[in-house]
Design an enzyme around this catalytic site. Structure first.
Site, PDB file in Angstrom:
ATOM      1  N   PRO A  72     -40.448  -6.346   1.409  1.00 46.28           N
ATOM      2  CA  PRO A  72     -40.697  -7.610   0.706  1.00 46.28           C
ATOM      3  C   PRO A  72     -39.467  -8.192   0.020  1.00 46.28           C
ATOM      4  CG  PRO A  72     -42.526  -6.117   0.354  1.00 46.28           C
ATOM      5  CD  PRO A  72     -41.493  -5.338   1.112  1.00 46.28           C
ATOM      6  N   GLY A  73     -38.579  -7.338  -0.480  1.00 46.36           N
ATOM      7  CA  GLY A  73     -37.388  -7.849  -1.160  1.00 46.36           C
ATOM      8  C   GLY A  73     -36.098  -7.608  -0.419  1.00 46.36           C
TER       9      GLY A  73
ATOM     10  N   GLY B 180     -34.197  -7.998   3.513  1.00 44.81           N
ATOM     11  CA  GLY B 180     -34.213  -8.413   4.905  1.00 44.81           C
ATOM     12  C   GLY B 180     -33.060  -7.796   5.677  1.00 44.81           C
TER      13      GLY B 180
ATOM     14  N   GLU C 251     -31.100  -4.628  21.013  1.00 43.75           N
ATOM     15  CA  GLU C 251     -32.148  -5.472  20.432  1.00 43.75           C
ATOM     16  C   GLU C 251     -31.730  -6.932  20.463  1.00 43.75           C
ATOM     17  OE1 GLU C 251     -34.383  -6.292  16.131  1.00 43.75           O
ATOM     18  OE2 GLU C 251     -33.267  -4.425  16.455  1.00 43.75           O
TER      19      GLU C 251
ATOM     20  N   GLN D 269     -39.214 -33.863  21.722  1.00 45.32           N
ATOM     21  CA  GLN D 269     -38.950 -35.285  21.475  1.00 45.32           C
ATOM     22  C   GLN D 269     -39.220 -36.118  22.724  1.00 45.32           C
ATOM     23  OE1 GLN D 269     -38.191 -36.365  18.484  1.00 45.32           O
ATOM     24  NE2 GLN D 269     -37.834 -38.528  18.937  1.00 45.32           N
TER      25      GLN D 269
ATOM     26  N   GLY E 277     -45.353 -38.474  21.178  1.00 44.21           N
ATOM     27  CA  GLY E 277     -46.476 -37.996  20.376  1.00 44.21           C
ATOM     28  C   GLY E 277     -47.207 -36.839  21.005  1.00 44.21           C
TER      29      GLY E 277
ATOM     30  N   GLY F 216     -34.279 -10.034  14.005  1.00 44.85           N
ATOM     31  CA  GLY F 216     -33.187  -9.347  14.695  1.00 44.85           C
ATOM     32  C   GLY F 216     -31.835  -9.629  14.089  1.00 44.85           C
TER      33      GLY F 216
ATOM     34  N   GLU G 280     -26.903 -16.588  10.484  1.00 47.06           N
ATOM     35  CA  GLU G 280     -25.802 -16.445   9.528  1.00 47.06           C
ATOM     36  C   GLU G 280     -25.224 -15.027   9.574  1.00 47.06           C
ATOM     37  OE1 GLU G 280     -28.086 -19.889   8.855  1.00 47.06           O
ATOM     38  OE2 GLU G 280     -28.788 -17.810   8.859  1.00 47.06           O
TER      39      GLU G 280
END
Length: 380
Positions: A131-132, A134, A245, A339, A343, A366, A370
């Site tokens: 949770p905290g 990554g 991976e 695009q 629609g 994965g 950045e």
């Protein structure tokens, strides 16, 4: 259908395998895809069907029930799965978890788990993210404390693919919280262990049929023989396996981009506007020409990377660059293709809507784009 006749990475044996993959997917995937999207999970019958057909874990050696093939067979499955528009977690099992067991597992661990992974009777997951925490794996808080000849695993994980389905979870945990990266180990945790619990099947933007879960470990006792490889070597093991991976993600991204492009071509050729097809408008043709050019470059790069990887020469920087380029290209192609649908592209009844939603996360999981740039930059 993917055009593969001129691909340099594959031979006739790979194309025969691809024909099998397509038949299996047409029979067992396509008729069930919308139901799986609604249910938020792929049925176990699909795992067994793909296992029976020899699509799971191609790299597992024959002595453990696999065919002992090279990674190009994994790539064929990843390409076709992406082009069919599915986010089923079979590539995570085949391309990631299986290779951890092949590379680091004891003979007993391999004999216990690999045959079932090949057959589809066993579903696996790998639990890194918390949770905290990554991308910074050294900051994980899940611990595996020694207690005699057992570990007690405590902590929580999130965003875990196959989390609702998994029979076996490879847990990244700290066996020595004071040792930094050298205190991280990989611990095998069976889903029927007391203290293990699954949280909710997470509500995601896309990839709805890929069950993605929170996992909780409350003093889960496992024998020390469940350590995968040498204790304290987990971080090095993760770094060694990440190139494959990331290559797997790049391959999938490229095939998804091709499907998005093909959908755009078909739609614009069939849609009339101002007395002619949308395809006949110069802006459409120029946009599609640009996308076609990117895809041509992308397929050449995928083949180059596959050849490098099979030869054992693909570096961490090259794999990260591949993941970065192909996932960013996927997003650009998907967005342009949507695009061009106008629609209609925003309507879930058109395949491009799901392709677009599913594509967004590939620039995140994965290793984010950045982080990929940071890895590439470290090699300069």
């Amino acid at each position: 259908m993917l055009e593969t006749a001129e691909r340099s990475a594959y031979g006739s044996e790979h194309e025969q395998f691809r024909a099998t993959v397509r038949k299996v997917f047409e029979r067992h995937l396509t008729p069930n895809l919308e139901r799986w999207e609604r249910d938020g999970i792929v049925g176990r019958d699909f795992w067994r069907a793909t296992g029976e057909a020899g699509l799971l874990c191609p790299g597992v050696p024959e002595e453990y029930g696999g065919p002992g093939l090279d990674f190009r067979y994994n790539a064929v499955v990843a390409e076709e799965l992406g082009y069919f528009g599915s986010s089923a977690g079979i590539t995570l099992q085949s391309d990631i978890v299986a290779d951890y067991l092949i590379a680091y597992g004891s003979p007993e661990q391999k004999e216990r788990w690999l045959p079932g992974m090949v057959s589809g009777e066993v579903v696996t997951a790998i639990a890194m993210t918390e949770p905290g925490t990554g991308s910074d794996l050294q900051a994980i808080k899940t611990v595996a404390r020694r207690d005699g000849n057992h570990y007690e695993v405590s902590g929580s994980k999130t965003y875990i693919t196959n989390g609702q389905s998994a029979d076996l979870v490879v847990v990244v945990a700290k066996t020595d919280p004071d040792a930094g990266a050298k205190g991280i180990s990989l611990i095998l945790v069976e889903a029927d262990r007391e203290g293990f619990a699954r949280g909710r099947n997470l509500d995601k933007i896309g990839q709805h049929s890929a069950d993605t879960s929170e996992l909780f470990f409350e003093a889960v006792r496992v024998p020390i023989t469940n350590c995968l490889g040498e204790e304290g070597r987990g971080f090095a093991q993760l770094m060694n396996q990440l190139p494959q991976e990331r290559l797997s993600i790049a391959v999938s991204a490229q095939s998804r981009a091709q499907r998005a492009f093909d959908e755009a071509v078909a739609f614009t050729k069939g849609r009339q506007a101002f007395g002619k097809t949308v395809f006949d408008m110069q802006n459409t043709r120029f946009t599609l020409a640009d996308l076609k050019t990117r895809l041509q470059v992308g397929w050449a790069h995928v083949d180059w990377a596959l050849d490098r990887h099979v030869a054992g020469r693909l570096t961490a920087q090259e794999a990260s660059a591949a993941k970065l380029w192909h996932t960013e290209t996927l997003w650009a192609v998907c967005d342009a293709a949507l695009q061009l649908h106008g629609g209609a592209g925003y309507m879930n009844e058109y395949p491009i809507a799901r392709i677009w939603r599913d594509a967004r996360v590939e620039r995140i999981y994965g290793g984010t784009s950045e982080i990929m740039k940071e890895v590439v930059a470290r090699g300069l």
